[in-house]
Write a protein that holds these residues in place. Structure first.
Motif, PDB file in Angstrom:
ATOM      1  N   HIS A   1       0.824  -1.217   0.000  1.00  0.00           N
ATOM      2  CA  HIS A   1       0.000   0.000   0.000  1.00  0.00           C
ATOM      3  C   HIS A   1       0.856   1.264   0.000  1.00  0.00           C
ATOM      4  CE1 HIS A   1      -3.807  -2.110   0.472  1.00  0.00           C
ATOM      5  NE2 HIS A   1      -3.087  -2.987   1.147  1.00  0.00           N
TER       6      HIS A   1
ATOM      7  N   ARG B   1      -1.017   7.178   5.487  1.00  0.00           N
ATOM      8  CA  ARG B   1      -1.960   6.583   4.561  1.00  0.00           C
ATOM      9  C   ARG B   1      -3.410   6.807   4.947  1.00  0.00           C
ATOM     10  NH1 ARG B   1      -0.319   0.657   4.784  1.00  0.00           N
ATOM     11  NH2 ARG B   1      -0.012   1.294   6.922  1.00  0.00           N
TER      12      ARG B   1
ATOM     13  N   GLY C   1      -6.713  -0.431   3.737  1.00  0.00           N
ATOM     14  CA  GLY C   1      -5.990   0.615   4.444  1.00  0.00           C
ATOM     15  C   GLY C   1      -6.538   0.911   5.819  1.00  0.00           C
TER      16      GLY C   1
END
Length: 208
Positions: free
Chosen positions: A27, A79, A199
């Motif tokens: 990610h 993130r 996420g």
């Protein structure tokens, strides 16, 4: 990029598969690609367990491939994503076998599993089935040698570096250690049907 890349391979005329070593975070690479100046030339950016697949314009793919290895990835904390708390009962039929295999007591297995914050890494296998990464090393066991024909919906299971909750009754070969005790994370009648996204962070807490 401060995270080594194992390989970068062309896939057909419009695809690129970037492979990362174990324990890397795809990610972070996907986030870096989304911010790359050539990202508008891509139609898909798909992070998986250890790879990121890119689909799009060949010129954009070529430039991104050249840039990989020369740029620092964003920190994991940048993130975003929400934290979801999931109540579970640690009553799975494989809980004792996992304890025996890891050399832990049942209570120690529960303590390690419920004491960890997981990350939704990707979806797969069945509609709404999220794979939660970052299972503690001490709990990493392989899948069962023989899969079950039917695993009940809501079963909490572990294998290798992941935890899953089966969203539907289905066959499955993972080690069943518990049962979801709250609302389902996937409901096809809801809008949106999934209550977690890639996420997001997930924390399991024990109820009895």
């Amino acid at each position: 990029m401060d995270e080594a890349v194992t390989s970068v391979q062309r896939v057909g005329d419009r695809g690129l598969l970037v492979e990362l070593p174990p324990r890397s975070d795809p990610h972070r690479l996907a986030a870096w690609v989304r911010d790359h100046p050539c990202a508008p030339g891509l139609t898909e950016i798909i992070p998986a367990a250890r790879t990121v697949f890119l689909l799009g314009d060949i010129t954009a793919l070529r430039r991104i491939a050249q840039a990989i290895g020369a740029t620092k990835l964003p920190d994991a904390d940048e993130r975003g994503g929400k934290t979801v708390v999931v109540p579970v009962r640690y009553d799975g039929p494989d809980l004792a076998a996992v304890a025996e295999r890891t050399g832990l007591s049942v209570r120690e297995v529960v303590k390690h599993h419920s004491g960890t914050e997981y990350r939704v890494a990707f979806f797969g296998f069945a509609p709404g089935q999220a794979f939660f990464a970052e299972l503690p090393d001490v709990l990493r066991v392989p899948r069962r040698p023989s899969p079950r024909v039917k695993v009940p919906s809501g079963s909490l299971a572990i294998a290798n570096e992941f935890t899953v909750i089966y969203p539907l009754d289905s066959p499955g070969g993972w080690n069943l250690i518990g049962t979801r005790a709250g609302p389902p994370l996937w409901d096809a009648r809801a809008q949106p049907p999934n209550s977690v996204n890639v996420g997001d962070r997930v924390v399991f807490y024990e109820v009895r």
